[in-house]
Design a protein around this motif. Structure first.
Motif, PDB file in Angstrom:
ATOM      1  N   GLY A  85      -2.390  10.574   9.206  1.00 17.18           N
ATOM      2  CA  GLY A  85      -2.455   9.379   8.665  1.00 17.18           C
ATOM      3  C   GLY A  85      -0.819   9.460   9.442  1.00 17.18           C
ATOM      4  O   GLY A  85      -0.127   7.692   9.105  1.00 17.18           O
ATOM      5  N   MET A  86      -0.041   9.796   9.854  1.00 18.62           N
ATOM      6  CA  MET A  86       1.274  10.375   9.741  1.00 18.62           C
ATOM      7  C   MET A  86       1.529  11.152  11.735  1.00 18.62           C
ATOM      8  O   MET A  86       1.869  11.480  11.859  1.00 18.62           O
ATOM      9  N   THR A 141      -0.682   1.975   3.003  1.00 19.77           N
ATOM     10  CA  THR A 141      -0.401   3.107   2.071  1.00 19.77           C
ATOM     11  C   THR A 141      -1.134   3.930   0.388  1.00 19.77           C
ATOM     12  O   THR A 141      -0.880   5.244  -0.004  1.00 19.77           O
ATOM     13  N   THR A 142      -0.608   2.782  -0.256  1.00 19.16           N
ATOM     14  CA  THR A 142      -1.546   2.548  -1.139  1.00 19.16           C
ATOM     15  C   THR A 142      -2.854   3.429  -1.597  1.00 19.16           C
ATOM     16  O   THR A 142      -2.985   3.936  -2.577  1.00 19.16           O
ATOM     17  N   ARG A 143      -3.653   3.306  -0.481  1.00 18.60           N
ATOM     18  CA  ARG A 143      -5.138   3.941  -0.615  1.00 18.60           C
ATOM     19  C   ARG A 143      -4.989   5.580  -0.088  1.00 18.60           C
ATOM     20  O   ARG A 143      -5.637   6.120  -0.530  1.00 18.60           O
ATOM     21  N   ALA A 144      -3.579   5.564   0.663  1.00 10.53           N
ATOM     22  CA  ALA A 144      -2.986   7.194   1.391  1.00 10.53           C
ATOM     23  C   ALA A 144      -2.993   7.931   0.240  1.00 10.53           C
ATOM     24  O   ALA A 144      -3.603   8.757  -0.192  1.00 10.53           O
ATOM     25  N   ASN A 148      -6.973  11.142  -3.138  1.00 10.37           N
ATOM     26  CA  ASN A 148      -6.247  12.340  -3.440  1.00 10.37           C
ATOM     27  C   ASN A 148      -7.771  13.262  -3.722  1.00 10.37           C
ATOM     28  O   ASN A 148      -7.822  12.840  -4.494  1.00 10.37           O
ATOM     29  N   PRO A 149      -7.533  14.886  -4.395  1.00 15.50           N
ATOM     30  CA  PRO A 149      -8.228  15.607  -4.211  1.00 15.50           C
ATOM     31  C   PRO A 149      -8.293  14.898  -5.786  1.00 15.50           C
ATOM     32  O   PRO A 149      -9.245  15.423  -6.346  1.00 15.50           O
ATOM     33  N   ALA A 150      -7.002  15.460  -6.624  1.00 13.20           N
ATOM     34  CA  ALA A 150      -7.463  15.142  -8.105  1.00 13.20           C
ATOM     35  C   ALA A 150      -7.956  14.225  -8.873  1.00 13.20           C
ATOM     36  O   ALA A 150      -8.403  14.008  -9.830  1.00 13.20           O
ATOM     37  N   ILE A 151      -7.742  12.777  -7.918  1.00 11.18           N
ATOM     38  CA  ILE A 151      -8.249  12.138  -8.639  1.00 11.18           C
ATOM     39  C   ILE A 151      -9.895  12.196  -8.005  1.00 11.18           C
ATOM     40  O   ILE A 151     -10.802  11.546  -8.897  1.00 11.18           O
ATOM     41  N   PRO A 398      -4.811  12.134   3.847  1.00 12.72           N
ATOM     42  CA  PRO A 398      -3.965  10.899   4.131  1.00 12.72           C
ATOM     43  C   PRO A 398      -2.953  11.287   2.571  1.00 12.72           C
ATOM     44  O   PRO A 398      -1.984  10.648   3.128  1.00 12.72           O
ATOM     45  N   SER A 399      -3.282  11.882   1.939  1.00 17.49           N
ATOM     46  CA  SER A 399      -2.715  11.727   0.669  1.00 17.49           C
ATOM     47  C   SER A 399      -1.383  12.762   0.499  1.00 17.49           C
ATOM     48  O   SER A 399      -0.501  13.156  -0.261  1.00 17.49           O
TER      49      SER A 399
END
Length: 608
Positions: A85-86, A141-144, A148-151, A398-399
């Motif tokens: 995402g960058m 940004t909050t969605r990115a 993440n894999p942990a959540i 993106p995370s």
């Protein structure tokens, strides 16, 4: 505009064809002329390659300004940055390539002010056809950060356990998902056929921007409930003028001051729509997002009484984990836009208003909210069939920029040494060298600063050229011609200069331990790159996004709020929490349920 180069017509050939031709001549299978004909390569180039005029023959044409291997690493970095995402634009690419050349001390005569231009960019894109200019989609940004894999892994662990405990792994009709979406009278016109090069291509839309909230609920078997429309208004008069008979069958209508879902409407929908249409089989599971209207105390109590289990998704992850968002609402928007365009094109006097809107949406509803799309949504989210690996890795990348990096080693764990090489230095026992891309080197006298990181550090040994009078490149120690060489590279700009270490024994020990490398230029003054990791580090620093957390910042040990993750809303803990919040707000007695028994807690000071 890039320059229009007139290229001579040449028979194209691949790198593998040239290597096969060279191999056949070296083995004596074919002559140079015969091998050129057999493998369809240029005879003169084949002759020069065998005579070792070209060490690494590649494609026809002049050499690229930047070594091909480095360009390949840059292309891979661009792909990785876009996945995170960058992504990097054309202008940013040119500026960062210039920074890379300055950082690695590469002087390119074709670059004006050491920055590549449009010509280089056009050639770079042609040499890497897997790259293209794309317009990215919006991602908050909050969605990115939250996807993440942990959540996601923790969510699937709990979801699998819930499905197993409820016995729903083979009952798709008992697994539901609900969510809201908005529909405006002003649609997005569809693409049309027009004259090539036209500057202004318009499409008619409604002049009214009224927004309607649509509540949908579907199950993993492909079934769907009656939709709920929420219009903007404070009284029932706001519903007047809508052609409710043309709406999808069984549609419920409601009004709200802003046209949004709230707690009262959510409770009525759950009681009048969900409980009436979900069927008699129990238990059942309802998966939804964490909007406040979905977590009211009345809904949770009704769900417990009717053996309905409600699972709230992790916040800001619905674009990846919610079936309606993945495969239903997208086709619904497209179908609605198509139907609006068809309706407006039928007659210039047609307009999308309260009367025509229900009929248009009814057609789109039947087209998009289909059994195939609904089942595909549950499958892509890994809910049914249950598959924790169903979420594509691209949705989790993106995370990466917001992940906390591992702490760096202290400076005491790093070994740094700087020395001046002379023609009397004993370095012939250095490690074997490996070939790589070439970098031009000046023929003047230089000395070398060698920086080596300690064991476990992510930094690789680097060699920095600097002008000195005690050594020239031509005086470098002799090395067997069969061994290839490495290049001059520079450390990261913000690295501090290591202390001087002129002890030859220390230098020899570093060489023998493999902490530094030895190189030599060829007859043309060209130096080959050995440590590709050095380029990898420099390219990563310039082209890939930095992590948002400082490396030396201590880990955050503050406990996170429970609402920052998924929750089973019908659990006893959440029920008691909601009751206490309601009691605080209304100052009423509260009750809670344990083993199907009701316990009443009289008014008393609450302990925080």
């Amino acid at each position: 505009m890039p320059k229009a180069y007139k290229q001579r017509k040449r028979e194209p050939y691949s790198y593998e064809s040239m290597q096969n031709a060279v191999s056949s001549v070296m083995k004596g299978t074919y002559s140079i002329r015969k091998a050129a004909e057999m493998f369809n390569v240029n005879k003169s180039t084949l002759h020069d390659t065998i005579k070792k005029k070209y060490k690494n023959p590649g494609q026809p044409g002049r050499k690229t300004a930047i070594p091909p291997e480095v360009e390949h690493k840059i292309a891979n970095a661009l792909k990785e940055a876009s996945k995170q995402g960058m992504g990097i634009s054309r202008r940013q690419l040119l500026r960062r390539v210039g920074s890379l050349c300055k950082k690695m001390k590469i002087e390119v005569d074709q670059f004006k002010q050491q920055t590549p231009g449009k010509d280089w960019f056009v050639g770079f894109m042609k040499r890497h056809p897997t790259l293209s200019i794309r317009k990215p989609e919006k991602l908050a940004t909050t969605r990115a950060r939250m996807t993440n894999p942990a959540i996601v892994s923790k969510y699937f662990d709990d979801l699998g356990q819930i499905l197993k405990n409820l016995g729903l792994l083979s009952k798709p009709a008992c697994i539901w998902n609900c969510d809201e979406t908005g529909k405006s009278f002003e649609h997005t016109p569809v693409k049309v056929i027009a004259e090539k090069g036209s500057k202004a291509v318009v499409g008619r839309t409604s002049s009214c921007r009224t927004n309607i909230t649509l509540m949908a609920c579907v199950n993993a078997a492909g079934g769907k409930m009656s939709p709920l429309f929420i219009v903007k208004g404070k009284t029932s008069r706001s519903l007047h003028g809508f052609n409710t008979l043309a709406a999808p069958q069984g549609t419920r209508w409601h009004y709200q001051a802003n046209g949004w879902m709230n707690d009262d409407i959510g409770e009525k929908w759950f009681e009048d729509v969900f409980l009436m249409e979900c069927g008699k089989e129990r238990p059942q599971l309802l998966i939804l997002d964490g909007h406040s209207s979905h977590e009211s105390l009345s809904i949770i109590e009704l769900a417990i009484q009717n053996d309905i289990h409600i699972l709230s998704l992790p916040p800001h992850t619905t674009h990846a984990l919610q079936p309606l968002d993945r495969c239903v609402f997208g086709p619904l928007n497209s179908a609605y836009n198509n139907e609006c365009s068809n309706f407006l094109n039928q007659n210039p006097l047609n307009n999308i208003n309260k009367w025509s809107f229900p009929g248009i949406l009814a057609v789109a509803w039947e087209t998009a909210v289909s059994k195939t799309n609904i089942q595909a949504g549950f499958q892509s989210c890994g809910i049914f069939p249950f598959n924790p690996s169903a979420v594509a890795p691209e949705l989790l990348k993106p995370s990466i920029p917001s992940n906390k990096p591992k702490p760096l080693l202290s400076s005491a764990d790093e070994i740094s040494a700087t020395t001046t090489l002379s023609e009397h230095s004993e370095v012939s026992s250095g490690p074997p060298l490996v070939s790589g891309p070439s970098v031009s080197s000046s023929s003047g006298p230089v000395s070398f600063t060698i920086v080596s990181s300690g064991v476990g550090s992510s930094l690789l040994p680097t060699v920095t050229p600097s002008t000195r009078q005690d050594l020239s490149i031509n005086e470098a120690p002799e090395i067997n011609e069969s061994q290839d060489t490495i290049s001059l590279v520079t450390p990261v700009d913000n690295m501090t200069t290591p202390p001087l270490a002129d002890d030859p024994e220390m230098l020899l020990a570093l060489i023998n331990d493999g902490n530094i490398e030895v190189f030599t230029p060829d007859e043309e003054g060209t130096v080959e790159i050995h440590q590709s990791g050095i380029w990898d580090s420099a390219i990563s620093d310039i082209f890939l996004p930095l992590q948002s957390v400082e490396p030396n910042k201590p880990a955050d040990t503050k406990p996170r709020s429970k609402s920052s993750s998924h929750r089973l809303l019908t659990s006893e803990e959440i029920l008691l929490e909601k009751q206490m919040m309601w009691q605080k707000k209304e100052n009423h007695d509260i009750y809670f349920i344990v083993d199907d028994e009701y316990f009443i807690l009289n008014k008393a000071p609450l302990q925080e």
